[in-house]
Design a protein around this motif. Structure first.
Motif, PDB file in Angstrom:
ATOM      1  N   GLN A 239     -29.009  -4.350 -27.111  1.00 28.71           N
ATOM      2  CA  GLN A 239     -28.684  -5.190 -27.799  1.00 28.71           C
ATOM      3  C   GLN A 239     -27.154  -4.070 -28.045  1.00 28.71           C
ATOM      4  OE1 GLN A 239     -27.704  -8.243 -27.311  1.00 28.71           O
ATOM      5  NE2 GLN A 239     -29.855  -9.050 -26.418  1.00 28.71           N
ATOM      6  N   THR A 241     -25.778  -1.285 -26.854  1.00 27.41           N
ATOM      7  CA  THR A 241     -25.506  -0.726 -25.755  1.00 27.41           C
ATOM      8  C   THR A 241     -24.413  -2.014 -25.683  1.00 27.41           C
ATOM      9  OG1 THR A 241     -27.425   0.564 -25.148  1.00 27.41           O
ATOM     10  CG2 THR A 241     -25.839   0.393 -23.692  1.00 27.41           C
ATOM     11  N   ILE A 242     -24.766  -2.740 -25.131  1.00 25.98           N
ATOM     12  CA  ILE A 242     -23.571  -4.094 -25.170  1.00 25.98           C
ATOM     13  C   ILE A 242     -23.305  -4.263 -26.238  1.00 25.98           C
ATOM     14  CG2 ILE A 242     -23.588  -6.517 -24.430  1.00 25.98           C
ATOM     15  CD1 ILE A 242     -26.570  -6.738 -23.653  1.00 25.98           C
ATOM     16  N   VAL A 244     -21.515  -2.235 -27.885  1.00 28.22           N
ATOM     17  CA  VAL A 244     -20.776  -0.659 -28.036  1.00 28.22           C
ATOM     18  C   VAL A 244     -19.829  -1.289 -26.636  1.00 28.22           C
ATOM     19  CG1 VAL A 244     -20.318   1.899 -27.603  1.00 28.22           C
ATOM     20  CG2 VAL A 244     -22.104   0.638 -29.178  1.00 28.22           C
ATOM     21  N   GLY A 245     -19.824  -1.094 -25.856  1.00 30.68           N
ATOM     22  CA  GLY A 245     -19.910  -1.417 -24.142  1.00 30.68           C
ATOM     23  C   GLY A 245     -18.383  -2.616 -24.123  1.00 30.68           C
ATOM     24  N   SER A 246     -18.901  -3.500 -25.001  1.00 31.84           N
ATOM     25  CA  SER A 246     -17.654  -4.695 -24.944  1.00 31.84           C
ATOM     26  C   SER A 246     -16.996  -4.570 -26.022  1.00 31.84           C
ATOM     27  CB  SER A 246     -18.927  -5.636 -25.311  1.00 31.84           C
ATOM     28  OG  SER A 246     -19.108  -6.303 -26.753  1.00 31.84           O
ATOM     29  N   GLY A 247     -17.508  -3.533 -26.193  1.00 36.37           N
ATOM     30  CA  GLY A 247     -16.075  -3.223 -27.110  1.00 36.37           C
ATOM     31  C   GLY A 247     -14.930  -2.971 -26.411  1.00 36.37           C
ATOM     32  N   GLY A 248     -14.533  -1.850 -25.565  1.00 32.96           N
ATOM     33  CA  GLY A 248     -13.697  -2.133 -24.734  1.00 32.96           C
ATOM     34  C   GLY A 248     -12.757  -0.514 -25.467  1.00 32.96           C
ATOM     35  N   ILE A 249     -11.791  -0.460 -25.039  1.00 33.53           N
ATOM     36  CA  ILE A 249     -10.247   0.408 -25.570  1.00 33.53           C
ATOM     37  C   ILE A 249      -9.502   0.235 -27.003  1.00 33.53           C
ATOM     38  CG2 ILE A 249      -8.537   1.736 -25.393  1.00 33.53           C
ATOM     39  CD1 ILE A 249      -9.302   1.465 -22.731  1.00 33.53           C
ATOM     40  N   LYS A 252     -12.380  -5.423 -30.515  1.00 34.99           N
ATOM     41  CA  LYS A 252     -12.880  -7.285 -30.590  1.00 34.99           C
ATOM     42  C   LYS A 252     -11.565  -7.170 -31.202  1.00 34.99           C
ATOM     43  CE  LYS A 252     -16.872  -7.894 -27.583  1.00 34.99           C
ATOM     44  NZ  LYS A 252     -17.945  -8.177 -28.083  1.00 34.99           N
ATOM     45  N   GLN A 259     -20.967  -9.704 -31.101  1.00 41.14           N
ATOM     46  CA  GLN A 259     -23.172  -9.659 -31.061  1.00 41.14           C
ATOM     47  C   GLN A 259     -23.478  -9.305 -32.523  1.00 41.14           C
ATOM     48  OE1 GLN A 259     -24.013  -9.806 -27.624  1.00 41.14           O
ATOM     49  NE2 GLN A 259     -25.144  -7.381 -28.265  1.00 41.14           N
ATOM     50  N   ALA A 278     -18.274  -0.074 -32.802  1.00 40.48           N
ATOM     51  CA  ALA A 278     -17.603   0.553 -31.918  1.00 40.48           C
ATOM     52  C   ALA A 278     -17.409  -1.153 -30.962  1.00 40.48           C
ATOM     53  CB  ALA A 278     -18.692   1.100 -30.927  1.00 40.48           C
ATOM     54  N   GLY A 282     -13.241  -0.486 -30.811  1.00 47.20           N
ATOM     55  CA  GLY A 282     -13.450  -0.222 -29.542  1.00 47.20           C
ATOM     56  C   GLY A 282     -13.256   1.247 -29.536  1.00 47.20           C
ATOM     57  N   LEU A 283     -12.890   1.886 -28.652  1.00 42.34           N
ATOM     58  CA  LEU A 283     -12.795   3.375 -28.206  1.00 42.34           C
ATOM     59  C   LEU A 283     -12.097   3.822 -28.475  1.00 42.34           C
ATOM     60  CD1 LEU A 283     -14.206   5.841 -26.035  1.00 42.34           C
ATOM     61  CD2 LEU A 283     -12.409   5.268 -24.614  1.00 42.34           C
ATOM     62  N   SER A 335     -25.332   4.503 -29.073  1.00 43.08           N
ATOM     63  CA  SER A 335     -25.158   4.098 -27.417  1.00 43.08           C
ATOM     64  C   SER A 335     -25.634   4.539 -26.556  1.00 43.08           C
ATOM     65  CB  SER A 335     -23.521   5.268 -27.420  1.00 43.08           C
ATOM     66  OG  SER A 335     -24.221   6.229 -27.911  1.00 43.08           O
TER      67      SER A 335
ATOM     68  N   ARG B  40     -19.567   9.564 -23.527  1.00 47.67           N
ATOM     69  CA  ARG B  40     -20.981   8.425 -23.862  1.00 47.67           C
ATOM     70  C   ARG B  40     -19.792   6.605 -23.939  1.00 47.67           C
ATOM     71  NH1 ARG B  40     -25.001   5.747 -21.323  1.00 47.67           N
ATOM     72  NH2 ARG B  40     -26.096   4.457 -22.764  1.00 47.67           N
ATOM     73  N   PHE B  41     -18.891   6.972 -24.433  1.00 47.14           N
ATOM     74  CA  PHE B  41     -18.524   5.422 -25.139  1.00 47.14           C
ATOM     75  C   PHE B  41     -16.994   6.152 -23.745  1.00 47.14           C
ATOM     76  CE2 PHE B  41     -19.616   7.131 -29.397  1.00 47.14           C
ATOM     77  CZ  PHE B  41     -20.601   6.463 -29.569  1.00 47.14           C
ATOM     78  N   LEU B  44     -19.562   3.525 -21.246  1.00 50.93           N
ATOM     79  CA  LEU B  44     -19.581   2.334 -21.911  1.00 50.93           C
ATOM     80  C   LEU B  44     -18.371   0.969 -21.650  1.00 50.93           C
ATOM     81  CD1 LEU B  44     -22.636   3.096 -24.456  1.00 50.93           C
ATOM     82  CD2 LEU B  44     -22.864   2.309 -22.503  1.00 50.93           C
ATOM     83  N   GLN B  45     -17.711   2.162 -22.845  1.00 49.60           N
ATOM     84  CA  GLN B  45     -16.314   1.454 -23.122  1.00 49.60           C
ATOM     85  C   GLN B  45     -15.331   0.523 -21.471  1.00 49.60           C
ATOM     86  OE1 GLN B  45     -15.931   2.782 -27.349  1.00 49.60           O
ATOM     87  NE2 GLN B  45     -16.405   0.830 -27.846  1.00 49.60           N
ATOM     88  N   TYR B  49     -17.015  -1.118 -18.370  1.00 53.32           N
ATOM     89  CA  TYR B  49     -16.276  -2.283 -19.911  1.00 53.32           C
ATOM     90  C   TYR B  49     -16.603  -3.792 -18.826  1.00 53.32           C
ATOM     91  CZ  TYR B  49     -13.104  -5.591 -22.273  1.00 53.32           C
ATOM     92  OH  TYR B  49     -12.451  -6.521 -22.989  1.00 53.32           O
ATOM     93  N   TYR B  52     -20.492  -4.960 -19.492  1.00 55.12           N
ATOM     94  CA  TYR B  52     -20.956  -5.376 -21.057  1.00 55.12           C
ATOM     95  C   TYR B  52     -20.133  -6.603 -21.780  1.00 55.12           C
ATOM     96  CZ  TYR B  52     -23.481  -1.015 -21.206  1.00 55.12           C
ATOM     97  OH  TYR B  52     -24.263   0.005 -20.234  1.00 55.12           O
ATOM     98  N   GLN B  53     -18.747  -6.218 -21.387  1.00 50.55           N
ATOM     99  CA  GLN B  53     -18.036  -7.583 -21.728  1.00 50.55           C
ATOM    100  C   GLN B  53     -18.633  -8.769 -21.213  1.00 50.55           C
ATOM    101  OE1 GLN B  53     -15.207  -8.267 -23.151  1.00 50.55           O
ATOM    102  NE2 GLN B  53     -15.093 -10.654 -22.632  1.00 50.55           N
ATOM    103  N   ALA B  56     -22.041  -9.254 -23.186  1.00 49.06           N
ATOM    104  CA  ALA B  56     -21.428  -9.716 -24.591  1.00 49.06           C
ATOM    105  C   ALA B  56     -21.285 -10.886 -23.648  1.00 49.06           C
ATOM    106  CB  ALA B  56     -20.707  -9.420 -24.868  1.00 49.06           C
TER     107      ALA B  56
END
Lengths: 377, 651
Positions: A239, A241-242, A244-249, A252, A259, A278, A282-283, A335, B40-41, B44-45, B49, B52-53, B56
């Motif tokens: 969860q 990782t999801i 962090v990843g779904s935050g994108g650049i 949100k 999440q 995150a 985002g990034l 992460s 790593r970020f 992931l991001q 993306y 994971y998007q 989510a």
């Protein structure tokens, strides 16, 4: 008048360090607000924790390094004594014996060691400053491993790692031979690589790992394959990782992390608060945070470089690197590149004890910075 | 010396340069590690993306635990003692509900919600996390389910769930053996986390609290499965994506014969007491009765205050597992063990006789025999048959308390038998070192020689559980064979149909020695004791209780004093308050030549062992050996004061 009084009160506060810390705290409160949307009490609690921690920092900044030098041995001995007391008659909570009942409240002596350890090792090298020999490193190693062993036995892997790292940093700055460091690092990397590449075979339930408890093995294996334990610790990693990843650049947006707000992130205001950050920022947000930590560490290293005595140099260097360790282990765990151990994100995670410890370290850094000239003259 | 000063300065400079180098190295380490994190970020991001998007977005995907069904518990013949049934519950997830009280009020208009349900819900609410789903009503009727389903859209965070419930179809029968399950408490949760079992209990709401349900929790619980489901915005599952089925818990087959158990319990009737029956060759417990008992079904959903107060506050202590946790002086049932101990220690020969004047003088204290004027010339066999106190006063005095303790410990007196349910009491095997440890003040710690005398007839500090006495009786019956008493015959894995016996660990006796598999008694010594025990139901104190039995049994009655008499007072049951009346004991085995069952019977405040305990043993033996049920079902008869012919026997 008032200006002068204020100036005197804040005389020992290093503006650069103070500024960076304030920015980190602000960031922390921002995330905390979002992470505790359903428990508003926590936000207020944490604000109060900041107040206490700030006071601790101010007091520590007034204490000259010479006093710290004198306090090193007694503080260390008290710390080890309390750890022994925990070992003998500690309070058991959630499968670990970490707490000591002192009548009014329970305390966690391992927390004291995070500061006592670098103090003690730095004191030891300071005493032998004229000629640091190999056997001094061996002696320092013993001073280090006894409390680390006691903490690891509780078991509290997260704190044991932090205390161990604190001692090793002092030894490193005292000039621990590269001939020892390089093989140790290589061995560590090789072991990690071996675990990753042979995961399927060694994570079978019937394979026992020498020197590891079942749950420790389980945690590492869960990291390698979170899906193997979707109801337990693997759930955290999946969860976060999801998130962090779904935050994108760009993230949100504040208060808009799905999440977070759908309660998919466990322990979202403590050890996993970085996942909330995150996801929402985002990034770009992460890079800002990393930059803040870099500045904090950079300032600490500069203070260490300017420090007048052997003791204060070693202490400043080690305290600075503890901050790094906290940040790296926590972000690595959220992460999904490090196992889940209980290490908070420094200055951001909820929790009074860790905050006080960290601010104590910052206060000591400030004191070292302020007192550099007094000693040189 | 300017030279030396310069070197020092140079050293200091060099040292600082080396330190600065280290600082740079540390800085590089920090940068490298942060760079690794940044990579790593980025991975992931940015690189992943989309994935994971999507995850989510669909998160919405939720992992739900599927609790396994709990194993069944049956008696040795397959009679079900604990089973599951499925029923609907109405559950609320507090974190998803804005106004709990209003929601419950609304719900109460659709389904019946009793004040008791509300109280239980409030209790659960205080103990649980807000995102747990908590039952407001259990066991909904089909009609209630239908009514709620029609109104479901109005209630966010409220759901109907199908749950498995535990049921104990026989109610009070064998309640102390089977035990019960109850809701997982904070303490249970901590224990689960400690043992790294918390993940397997996600979705489980109950856990074994006492008895077999508790001690075999590991076998009974099973492995929790999981289900990946897609949930809607309200958190309700709309579609199942994948499923790992749960593995049901293992069934347990007990050693108990429930018919025998029922006979034993009914024979005790409304008296307080215990019956323990063991197969001496295997250690299997055939009956393990404790009266009064309780209905375990009351505990499953959380017992309400009224019932709890009634059970917990009753002076009869129905919640006390008497055979397991009640320690009583063994009275005269201790004599055969004393006799065997004396032979084993070389303190007596079987044919050695004493002349019994009806009392034993220790200093100027007179220890009385029940029979005025004494039993005359008494050898070992007669001492057992007529239960001669004087013989054992003398014997205890000759052996000394520590020799007695050393000889009695191997029987399991004063130590845990190792039975497979928790909470056993070790009792007290008195010795000088026991007393020194037990008491604080030096004058209390000293053992007085006079205290040894009454140890010989099973009074004094002696205190053993009915289970211990049954176990020790089984050891004599089986010629020294030591078998740990057990309640589970085997574990039955339903999937593979494999039956697995349970290994019980070896226990230690009261001296700390590991129990051997067999106690090395000489056959001729055992023969003497058995001859004495066989005489009791024929010509001794239990002759009336065993008149006309179709088998030969061996046994010994006993009476445990609750209340000490002054030196010259005579015990008169009528004058003593009921709760101070003597406890009645009977220990026995049968058939005498090839024992298949050994028992210990205790009736609290039952008076003489012959009157109330022996008739119970008779009913248990009759059913087990001949299949004969009691002529009149129910409480065993009270056999009046022994007639004139047998009045010269003590008890």
């Amino acid at each position: 008048m008032i200006r002068r009084a204020l100036a005197r009160v804040f005389a020992n506060i290093d503006p650069a360090l103070g500024g960076i810390v304030s920015l980190l705290l602000l960031t922390g409160m921002l995330v905390m607000y979002s992470a505790t949307y359903d428990q508003p009490g926590r936000f207020v609690d944490q604000a109060r924790n900041f107040g206490v921690a700030f006071l601790v920092m101010w007091v520590a900044a007034q204490v000259p390094p010479q006093t710290l030098l004198r306090l090193a041995v007694p503080v260390y001995l008290v710390g080890v004594g309390l750890l022994l007391a925990v070992f003998l008659f500690g309070v058991r909570k959630k499968g670990a014996t970490r707490w000591l009942n002192v009548g009014v409240t329970t305390i966690q002596p391992s927390e004291i060691m995070k500061i006592a350890m670098p103090l003690m090792i730095a004191w030891y090298f300071h005493k032998h400053e004229t000629l640091v020999r190999v056997r001094d490193f061996a002696a320092a190693g013993v001073l280090l491993l006894v409390p680390v062993g006691l903490i690891a036995k509780q078991p509290d892997l997260g704190t044991a790692i932090l205390v161990f790292a604190a001692g090793v940093y002092v030894m490193f700055f005292a000039g621990l031979s590269w001939r020892l460091i390089i093989p140790a690092v290589l061995f560590g990397v090789a072991a990690a690589a071996a675990v990753v590449s042979f995961e399927e075979r060694i994570c079978q339930p019937e394979v026992a790992w020498p020197g590891f408890k079942d749950y420790q093995k389980h945690r590492i294996c869960t990291l390698l394959d979170p899906a193997s334990d979707p109801l337990g610790k693997g759930f955290h990693t999946i969860q976060s990782t999801i998130a962090v990843g779904s935050g994108g650049i760009t993230g949100k947006g504040w208060l808009k992390g799905t999440q977070t707000h759908l309660e998919f992130i466990p322990e979202r205001h403590t050890d996993f608060i970085f996942a909330v950050y995150a996801e929402e920022f985002g990034l770009l947000g992460i890079l800002v945070l990393l930059l803040l930590y870099c500045l904090l560490i950079g300032r600490g290293l500069v203070i260490a470089a300017n420090a007048p005595t052997y003791f204060s140099r070693l202490l400043a260097g080690a305290i600075t690197m503890i901050f790094f360790t906290y940040a790296f282990v926590n972000m690595g765990m959220v992460s999904g590149i490090l196992p889940v151990v209980g290490v908070p994100l420094p200055l951001v995670s909820y929790g009074g004890t860790a905050l006080v410890t960290l601010f104590l370290g910052i206060g000591m850094l400030m004191s070292i910075q302020k007192h550099r000239k007094l000693v040189q003259t | 010396m300017p030279g030396a000063g310069a070197t020092e300065l140079k050293n200091a400079e060099e040292e600082i340069r080396a330190f600065h180098l280290r600082l740079v190295a540390a800085g590089l380490l920090v940068l490298a590690c942060f760079a690794l994190l940044a990579v790593r970020f980025f991975y992931l991001q940015v690189a992943n993306y989309d994935e994971y998007q999507a995850a989510a977005e669909e998160n919405r995907i939720s992992i739900l635990p599927i609790p396994p069904s709990r194993g069944l518990i049956t008696d040795r013949n397959g009679v079900v003692l604990a089973r599951n049934f499925s029923a609907y519950t109405l559950e609320i997830t507090p974190s998803k509900v804005a106004d709990l009280d209003a929601t419950i009020e609304e719900l109460a208009k659709i389904v019946e919600v009793q004040p008791r349900d509300r109280r239980r819900f409030q209790k659960l609410l205080a103990e649980s996390r807000t995102f747990d789903s908590l039952p407001i009503r259990t066991r909904l009727t089909d009609e209630e389910v239908a009514r709620f389903a029609a109104h479901r859209w109005r209630f966010r965070g409220v759901d109907i769930k199908a749950r498995l419930f535990r049921q104990y179809p026989l109610g009070e029968v064998a309640a102390h053996v089977v035990g019960y399950i109850g809701r997982i408490s904070q303490k249970d949760q901590e224990m689960l986390e400690e043992r790294e079992l918390a993940a397997n209990y996600k979705g489980s709401e109950h856990i074994g609290k006492i008895g077999i349900e508790q001690s075999y929790e590991r076998e009974l619980h099973g492995i929790t499965g999981s289900e990946q489901v897609e949930v809607d915005a309200g958190g309700r599952a709309v579609r199942t994506l994948s499923r790992t089925p749960p593995v049901a818990g293992n069934n347990l087959v007990l050693t108990i014969d429930i018919e025998l158990q029922r006979i034993a319990e009914e024979a005790l009737g409304d008296r307080k007491g215990a019956v323990v029956a063991i197969d001496p060759m295997t250690g299997e417990l055939l009956a393990f009765a404790s009266r009064p008992a309780f209905d375990p079904n009351l505990f499953v959903d959380g017992i309400d205050t009224a019932n709890w107060d009634a059970l917990n506050g009753s002076p009869d202590k129905p919640l006390l597992n008497r055979p397991l946790r009640g320690a009583y002086p063994p009275g005269s049932t201790y004599k055969p063990f004393m006799a065997l101990a004396a032979l084993n220690a070389g303190k007596r020969r079987p044919e050695q006789t004493i002349s019994d004047p009806g009392y034993f003088m220790f200093g100027n204290h007179r220890f009385r025999d029940d029979k005025v004027g004494g039993h005359g010339v008494v050898d070992m066999v007669k001492s057992i048959v007529v239960s001669c106190d004087t013989y054992y006063y003398l014997l205890a005095n000759d052996m000394g308390v520590d020799t007695i303790a050393r000889q009695m410990a191997p029987f399991g007196f004063g130590s845990l038998t190792g039975i497979d349910i928790e909470g056993e009491t070790a009792g007290v095997l008195p010795s000088t070192w026991w007393k020194a440890k037990r008491f604080r003040r030096p004058e209390q710690q000293k053992w007085y020689a006079g205290e040894t005398i009454s140890i010989g007839i099973g009074q004094g500090y002696n205190a053993y559980t009915p289970l211990q006495l049954a176990h020790a009786t089984a050891i004599i019956a089986a010629d020294g064979l030591v078998k740990t008493p057990r309640l589970v015959r085997h574990v039955h894995d339903v999937r593979t149909d494999a039956r697995r016996a349970v290994e019980l660990p070896i226990t230690r006796d009261a001296l700390g020695q590991p129990r051997p598999e067999r106690l090395p008694f000489k056959p001729e010594h055992l023969a003497v004791i058995k001859r004495g025990l066989e005489g009791v139901p024929i010509a001794g104190t239990s002759a009336r209780a065993f008149a006309g039995a179709g088998y030969v049994s061996a046994g010994k009655t006993g009476t445990a004093q609750v209340f000490s008499l002054k030196q010259n007072e005579k015990y008169d049951a009528k004058r003593v308050a009921a709760h101070l009346r003597d406890h009645a004991w009977y220990m026995a085995y049968a058939p005498a030549d090839k024992p298949r069952i050994a028992v210990a019977v205790l009736v609290e405040n039952g008076g003489f062992g012959a009157q109330s305990a022996a008739p119970i043993a008779r009913m248990v033996f009759d059913y087990h050996l001949t299949g004969k049920r009691p002529d009149k079902p129910g409480q065993a008869p009270f056999i009046g004061k022994p007639d004139a012919a047998s009045e010269d026997e003590d008890d």
